[in-house]
Scaffold this active site. Structure first.
Site: not given
Length: 470
Positions: A242-246
Site C-alpha cells: 500500500s502507500k505506506r509501504h511505498g
C-alpha cells in the site's frame, strides 16, 4: 511470433505492481524477438480519466518500457464487441438476463443463509424444455455467457504450473452490462484474440478470471494464449503493498529523485533473480530473463534496498546528466544558477554522498547560496587561538593561484605556521563559508566556488564568526 500485451486501466496511476508486470512482459517479449502491445482498458467510464492515462504513458516512457503497437483503446472498439456478442447470441452461447440488482441481492443473501457460495443461479439461462419468465417491463437486460456446466478447464501456467478448475464452480458471468459496455472478462478475450496475443503475463489476482476467459475463447473458436500469473508484491510486514509501504505512482519515484534504471533494476529483482547478481542493466536483464524462473511466492518490497541501489547508480552516472536532473529541484528552491559554479563539476564532488537526486540538490544548495553558521556550532569549532590564522588565510586567498593544489597547500601551510591541526582550520573554514562542517575536499570545493565568491563569503561571514567566539 511471441506477442504480449500490457493492459492497464486508466483509473489510477502506474504503480509498482503494474510496472513490474509490464517489465516482465516486455522483457520476455524482447528476449524472444516478439512484439509488445500497449492496450488501455478504459471501459470503466466513471473512474477512467485522461490524467491517469497520461500518467501511465509518462511512467512507462520514463522507465524506458517501449511498445511496438498501440496504445489501443477499448472504448474505440465497441462495434467489434457488439459483433462478437451478436455471434455468441446467435449461436446460443450467450443470453439476455433480466434479473434486477435487487433481485440478485436477495438471491445471494439466501444462498449465504444456506451456507452456499453466492453465485448466479441461472434463472434466465435458456435450456431445453425450460420455460423462461416473461421479460419484465422497464428492465434493461445484461448479457451473460453460457458457461459449460460439465467438464473442467485446465491450463499450464508458466509460473504456477498446471491449474484445473471445474466448470461447475463457474457461474454464467455478465459479458455486457445494461449500458452496452462489455465487462472486463469479455473485452479482454476479444482484444487478446484480435491482437493475436500469444502470451498473457499478468498479476496473479487474475488467476480466477483465466478459466472464464478460456471458456469464452473456446466458444469463439479462438486460440488460447499461454498464461503466466506473477505473484503479488507485499510490504516488509507481509501485508498487501500500500502507500505506506511505498506503493506510490512510478512518477512519484521520479519526483523523489530516483533514477529510472535503479527502479527498473529493483523491480526486476522483485520475485526474480539471477544467482547473487544484485545490480544489472536492462540489456543484461533481457538476456537473463526467464518467466519460468519467476518466484511462485509473493515478493516483499524493501524501500531501503531500492534507496541503496539508487545510490549505486548515482555514483556511476554521468555528472552532466545528474546536473540536469538536479537543476529543476534547485530552481524550485529559488536557487539562481546563472552565475554560480559549474553544476556538473560540483555534482562530481558530492554524488558519492547522496542516495537520490533530491539529496543531490540539497547538497549543492550551499554552493549557490550562503548560509551563516549556527552560533553554537561555530563557537565549538572556531577557537580564539585560530583567529589570526583565519585573518592571514583571508588575505592570502586574494593572491594564491586559484587552483585546487595551491589552495590545499595554502591551508596546510597556514595551519602549520600557526601551530594548528588541520581540523582546527578546515572545519571552521567550512562553517564560515558554507554554514556546515560537512563538505567534500575543501581545496576542490573552494576551487569550484571561485576566488571572488570565496572572498565575498569570507567578508560577509567573518563579523558573525568573531561575534560568536567573543
Amino acid at each position: 511470433m511471441v506477442r504480449t500485451r500490457f493492459a492497464p486501466s486508466p483509473t489510477g496511476y502506474l504503480h509498482i505492481g503494474g510496472a513490474r508486470t509490464a517489465l516482465f512482459s516486455w522483457a520476455y517479449t524482447r528476449k524472444m524477438g516478439g512484439e509488445f502491445i500497449l492496450r488501455i482498458e478504459d471501459t470503466d467510464q466513471e473512474r477512467s480519466t485522461l490524467a491517469s492515462e497520461q500518467a501511465i504513458l509518462d511512467g512507462m516512457a520514463w522507465l524506458g518500457i517501449d511498445w511496438d503497437e498501440g496504445p489501443y483503446y477499448q472504448m474505440q472498439r465497441m462495434e467489434r464487441y457488439k459483433e462478437v456478442v451478436a455471434q455468441l447470441l446467435e449461436e446460443e452461447k450467450a443470453y439476455y438476463c433480466y434479473a434486477s440488482k435487487e433481485e440478485l441481492d436477495v438471491m445471494r443473501e439466501a444462498q449465504k443463509a444456506r451456507g452456499e457460495k453466492p453465485r448466479y443461479d441461472g434463472r434466465w439461462r435458456p435450456e431445453a424444455g425450460k420455460a423462461l419468465p416473461t421479460p419484465p417491463a422497464g428492465v434493461t437486460p445484461v448479457i451473460r455467457f453460457k458457461t459449460p456446466q460439465q467438464g473442467e478447464v485446465t491450463f499450464n501456467d508458466m509460473i504456477k504450473g498446471s491449474i484445473t478448475v471445474a466448470n461447475a464452480e463457474l457461474d454464467d458471468l455478465v459479458i455486457v452490462r445494461g449500458d452496452g459496455i462489455p465487462t472486463y472478462n469479455f473485452g479482454v478475450v476479444v482484444d487478446d484474440w484480435d491482437m493475436r496475443i500469444s502470451h498473457v503475463i499478468r498479476g496473479d489476482d487474475h488467476v480466477n478470471n483465466t478459466p472464464r476467459q478460456i471458456n469464452i475463447l473456446k466458444a469463439l473458436g479462438a486460440p488460447i494464449p499461454t498464461y503466466a500469473h506473477v505473484p503479488m508484491i507485499l510490504g516488509q510486514d507481509g501485508e498487501r503493498l500500500s502507500k505506506r509501504h511505498g506503493a506510490v505512482s512510478v512518477l512519484q519515484y521520479r519526483e523523489e529523485g530516483f533514477l529510472p534504471e535503479a527502479l527498473l533494476n529493483y523491480l526486476a529483482r522483485l520475485g526474480w533473480g539471477h544467482g547473487d547478481d544484485e545490480k544489472f542493466d536492462l540489456k543484461q536483464f533481457v538476456e537473463w530473463f526467464d518467466v519460468g524462473h519467476v518466484s511462485h511466492s509473493a515478493a516483499r518490497f524493501d524501500a531501503s534496498k531500492l534507496t541503496w541501489l539508487n545510490q549505486q547508480y548515482i555514483k556511476e552516472a554521468d555528472n552532466g546528466r545528474l546536473a540536469e536532473l538536479a537543476r529543476p529541484f534547485l530552481v524550485a528552491q529559488g536557487i539562481d544558477l546563472t552565475d554560480g559554479p559549474d553544476l556538473a563539476a560540483l555534482v562530481g564532488l558530492v554524488k558519492e554522498r547522496v542516495s537520490s537526486i533530491v539529496e543531490l540538490a540539497d547538497a549543492l544548495h550551499i554552493y549557490f547560496r550562503q548560509v551563516l553558521p549556527a552560533v553554537d556550532e561555530l563557537r565549538a569549532k572556531l577557537g580564539r587561538d585560530a583567529l589570526p590564522a583565519f585573518e592571514k588565510l583571508q588575505a592570502d586567498f586574494a593572491t594564491v593561484p586559484w587552483e585546487a593544489p595551491a589552495i590545499g597547500q595554502l591551508i596546510k601551510d597556514t595551519a602549520k605556521a600557526f601551530n594548528l591541526k588541520m581540523g582546527q582550520i578546515g572545519m571552521p573554514l567550512r562553517l564560515v563559508l558554507f554554514g556546515t562542517a560537512q563538505t567534500p575536499s575543501i581545496d576542490q570545493t573552494l576551487f569550484l566556488l571561485g576566488r571572488d565568491e570565496t572572498l565575498r563569503r569570507f567578508q560577509a561571514a567573518w563579523p558573525h564568526a568573531l561575534a560568536a567566539v567573543e
